[in-house]
Write a protein that holds these residues in place. Structure first.
Motif: not given
Length: 943
Positions: A906-907, A919-920, A926-927, A879-882
């Motif tokens: 989207l931050v 993110r998706d 993809d990551r 679902k994204g990154a930190i």
């Protein structure tokens, strides 16, 4: 002419061996031996695949007739059979007496079990029809000729010469044309890596139906229209009615002309300091621990290679391999070192205390370097035309390292600053050529050059080399050593004083206070480790205001550390000359028959041998041994106590090949270049030092012929621990370019000594050698750049978690030390170009990259982007990154605020100052791509 019959059994065996490995056909096969010899005389290397392919047609055409080979081939064939039988009989006779005589017992195996000894020569040789295989048509009308229907492959030289021509478009056109002519196509490449690159390029140019063939038979059996790529060492391809074989060299040109890409000298240091289990290591944040090995840890469901380190109280630290640059070796001298405890501040306190002491040392080093920088020298002017003419006399292609070192020296000489450069390169890697070019530039500018060498023999050789290269030029060259007659010596001294001599080459005699120079511009010191304290003090006097160039294969530790800290400039020659082969090294108890075999093998292949002893009194014993056990060879004795004329005559005779074996002391240790000498026997190797043995071994293997070194030790005496360790290290440093590793090993073991009159071994014991070295280099660099306190920019490494496998699998690189060495090199990579080069090397060495390795290389690139964007940690999932910023700082806060404020990005910024990117990314790939894209954008924001 003599001939060899072609039996059905030989054909079968030849086919069988050929199908296993074209380049490693069994050398015991008489047919293959004969064919190999015939190839050498007839220049038919590129015809062998075609010869094999047409074997049936050739046999049908010949009937019962044998192949024809010349008398020299026949002589070698007979000599080899006689030699095998001789070896067996000699071993059989001495077996019972072996234990009583100073040699090890050897139970010989009957030669029939190892070789094809044919006692009925009439079955092989007879007065039959003679067939000669040749790539050329014979003009003799009386000779019956049979055209086998083949020709040399088309060349792309014309296309390569055109400036705007695309060679691969031309290749595709040729392939399409030949497929239309119903020919099968095979492209031979030098390595797995080059084959993969070739396949990729051809695919990019629209070629389809590419077959990565495992061997020649598989390639040959492919259908018409399929292009087979094969790893096969062909210099030149060929074309027949059914087949077109193109070599990589046909397409891309001469492979011996190297690319001019600069090699990082740091790679040599990394390779020299590979980690082994139970070595002590130092983590920059946690201190001294013990390296246990690699361990795959499951991180969010995916395996991740980590370095396992043991600390005090049996604590464990698992360091991800992509952060391995935080780790350094403690050093070889591990006695007395204690493991640190995790979670305490003791290590940081110890490191901070040492930093202050290192800073004081760095200030002194900077003062030394500043004094040299302040010393000005008149810049020389380069005479381009004359220099180019001089360079053209060099018979070989320069290696890329040589070119860099030559440019460094010439830049120094023309800069107006006093040069103090160390050129560190393995024996035979081209250091002398660098000295020649620097000497030419200096002498042509009107100033004198002095080349100081440790031995009279080396002085003699350098004098000959310089005289040959400067022949016909207005440069006067002289020699000062005990080999020079006293009258000539007096004349030479006068010439130095009045300036009529431009270049002088000599031993320590050149350092006498009675020697005066009119205008000494450059001092070249060859193998300075051989000079004593008094000589070095005199060198310091000479060096005060002249350019200094030091050449060494194994520099002394203090010299190496001064170079590594930047106080002296360093040029590293780590690339071997084209076609140079590594020396095969054997350490063994003295065995008379093994020594006899080695010397005879060298004699029968037309070469010469060195037999080196530690003491003059040993020469008599070895002379008797050679007379009794190896009467076939001619030998002479040389040592430093002989008068000059006698020694000179012996060396001239050896240069000219008038005898087979030179029995000498270590007088031959430095710099002798005799390409025909390719076997070395060292008597009582345990009595020599490590660098000394390495230098002695460097006397052989200086041509394209494989060289062999036998280091013998007593059968009935136990070696000391130090002697055992020296010989083990020497045998392990068998590959090309190992001299720098040996010097690093020496620096590691002994330390650099009193670098500034201040004992530093205690400092090294506190933090280990590698970290101490890094801290000293950082301190020097910080002071040079004007920083009051050196920053800790290099003391952190981003942590990256993408929930995907990251490792070099054990089934890809089986050897643990090699994997660790690769991981350590990975830690130093930072640019996309470096990572691509590293990937190409992995393919060449180990084959196609597994997915885990591809991911690892991409993560290394992501890590580089993190450092540029000041991102300390990344955690990415579906679902994204930190992202965590280091010290919660970003170089361009305004741009970061703008990014966060943009709703399309989207931050969001969490209260703990971490950035969350929604993110998706359902797949790991993809990551990886997504994180790289975010970081690239952040890096751009910092600029």
């Amino acid at each position: 002419m003599s001939e060899i019959a072609l039996s059905e059994d030989s054909i079968r065996r030849f086919r069988q061996n050929f199908s296993v490995n074209f380049n490693q056909t069994r050398m015991a096969d008489p047919l293959y031996n004969a064919i190999s010899a015939s190839q050498r005389f007839m220049g038919m290397e590129h015809w062998l695949p075609f010869f094999y392919e047409n074997l049936d047609r050739l046999v049908d055409y010949c009937g019962d007739a044998p192949f024809i080979f010349d008398d020299q081939t026949m002589l070698a064939y007979n000599e080899r059979q006689a030699q095998i039988i001789d070896y067996y009989e000699a071993r059989s006779k001495t077996l019972n007496a072996a234990i009583a005589s100073e040699t090890i017992p050897y139970n010989a195996i009957k030669p029939e079990l190892l070789y094809e000894i044919d006692t009925k020569k009439q079955q092989i040789f007879g007065n039959n029809k003679l067939i000669q295989i040749s790539p050329f048509a014979s003009p003799d009308s009386l000779i019956v000729k049979k055209d086998m229907g083949a020709a040399i492959a088309p060349s792309f030289a014309a296309q390569r010469a055109k400036e705007n021509s695309n060679i691969f478009n031309s290749l595709i056109e040729l392939i399409d044309k030949e497929i239309g002519n119903k020919r099968k196509i095979i492209l031979s490449c030098w390595s797995e890596g080059s084959r993969e690159r070739m396949a990729q390029v051809l695919a990019d140019h629209g070629l389809k139906n590419i077959n990565m063939a495992a061997n020649y038979h598989q390639a040959k059996s492919a259908k018409i229209g399929v292009v087979s790529l094969l790893v096969l060492g062909l210099e030149t391809g060929f074309k027949s009615k059914e087949l077109l074989v193109l070599s990589e060299q046909d397409i891309l040109g001469e492979r011996l002309i190297r690319s001019r890409k600069k090699r990082k000298s740091s790679d040599a240091l990394t390779e020299a300091s590979a980690l082994s289990p139970n070595d002590l290591v130092v983590h920059i944040d946690h201190g001294i621990g013990r390296f246990i090995g690699l361990k795959a840890i499951n991180v969010t469901g995916a395996p991740h290679d980590c370095v396992e380190i043991e600390y005090a109280k049996n604590d464990r630290l698992y360091l991800p391999v992509e952060n391995i640059e935080l780790l350094s070796r403690y050093g070889s001298e591990q006695a007395g070192a204690t493991l640190d405890r995790l979670g305490t501040g003791a290590w940081q306190a110890k490191k901070a205390k040492l930093k202050k002491r290192i800073k004081d040392m760095a200030e002194q080093l900077i003062r030394i370097a500043a004094k040299r920088e302040m010393s000005s020298a008149s810049p020389i002017s380069m005479h381009a035309g004359a220099y180019d003419e001089f360079v053209a006399r060099f018979l070989f292609d320069e290696t890329e390292d040589q070119l860099v070192a030559i440019d460094n020296v010439l830049d120094d000489l023309t800069s107006g600053k006093v040069m103090d450069r160390l050129v560190c390169g393995d024996v035979g890697f081209g250091k002398t050529e660098i000295a020649l070019r620097g000497s030419f530039a200096m002498a042509l500018s009107g100033r004198q050059v002095a080349l100081v060498v440790p031995t009279t023999l080396l002085a003699r050789q350098h004098y000959k080399t310089f005289s040959d290269r400067f022949a016909g030029l207005p440069i006067n060259i002289a020699q000062l050593s005990r080999l020079v007659p006293s009258a000539q010596l007096k004349t030479n001294k006068k010439g130095l004083a009045d300036g009529s001599i431009d270049i002088v080459i000599g031993t320590h005699a050149l350092l006498a206070k009675t020697i005066e120079f009119r205008d000494l511009g450059m001092l070249i010191i060859d193998e300075e480790q051989h000079f004593g304290v008094g000589h070095k003090e005199r060198l310091k006097e000479l060096k005060s205001n002249v350019h200094v160039l030091t050449l060494s294969a194994t520099p002394i530790p203090r010299t190496l550390q001064l170079a590594l800290t930047g106080v002296r400039d360093l040029s590293l020659l780590a690339t071997p000359p084209v076609d140079r082969l590594a020396i095969r090294t054997f350490v063994m108890p003295f065995d008379a028959l093994s020594v006899r075999e080695a010397l005879l093998r060298e004699k029968y292949r037309g070469g010469q041998s060195f037999y080196v002893v530690p003491r003059i009194k040993d020469q008599g014993k070895i002379s008797r041994f050679l007379s009794e056990q190896v009467p076939e060879v001619k030998f002479m004795v040389a040592n430093g106590q002989m008068n000059a004329n006698e020694l000179d005559d012996i060396m001239n005779a050896f240069y000219d090949g008038k005898f087979d074996v030179l029995v000498s002391t270590s007088i031959v240790e430095s710099g002798l270049d005799i390409p025909s000498a390719n076997t070395l026997i060292v008597h009582r190797a345990d009595q020599f030092g490590l660098a000394q043995l390495y230098q002695i071994r460097g006397r052989i293997g200086r041509s394209k012929v494989r060289a062999y070194a036998l280091f013998t030790v007593p059968v009935d005496k136990k070696l000391t621990d130090n002697a055992q360790k020296r010989l083990e290290v020497l045998q392990s440093l068998e590959h090309l370019g190992a001299g720098f590793e040996l010097a690093s090993h020496d620096l590691d073991i002994r330390g650099a000594g009193n670098l500034l009159g201040d004992e530093q071994s205690g400092h090294i014991r506190e933090v280990g050698f590698e970290l101490y070295q890094a801290m000293l280099e950082d301190a020097v660099a910080a002071l040079r750049s004007g920083q009051i306190d050196e920053n800790e920019e290099n003391e952190w490494s981003p942590q990256i978690s993408l929930s995907m496998p990251v490792m070099i699998p054990e089934n890809y690189v089986k050897d643990l030390p090699v994997r660790m060495q690769l991981y350590r090199r990975l830690g130093d990579l930072s640019t996309a170009e470096e990572i691509d080069d590293f990937a190409a090397e992995l393919i060449d060495r180990f084959g196609s990259l597994p997915e885990e390795v591809r991911a690892l290389l991409k993560i290394v690139l992501v890590k580089s982007l993190c450092r540029q964007a000041n991102v300390e940690k990344i955690d990415a999932g579906p679902k994204g990154a930190i992202l965590t910023l280091r010290n919660n700082e970003f170089p361009n806060p305004t741009a970061l605020v703008k990014l966060i404020s943009d709703p399309t990005q989207l931050v969001r910024l969490r209260p703990d100052q971490k950035l969350v990117f929604s993110r998706d990314w359902p797949k790991a790939e993809d990551r990886l791509v997504g994180v790289a894209s975010i970081l690239a954008k952040m890096v751009k924001m910092t600029q």
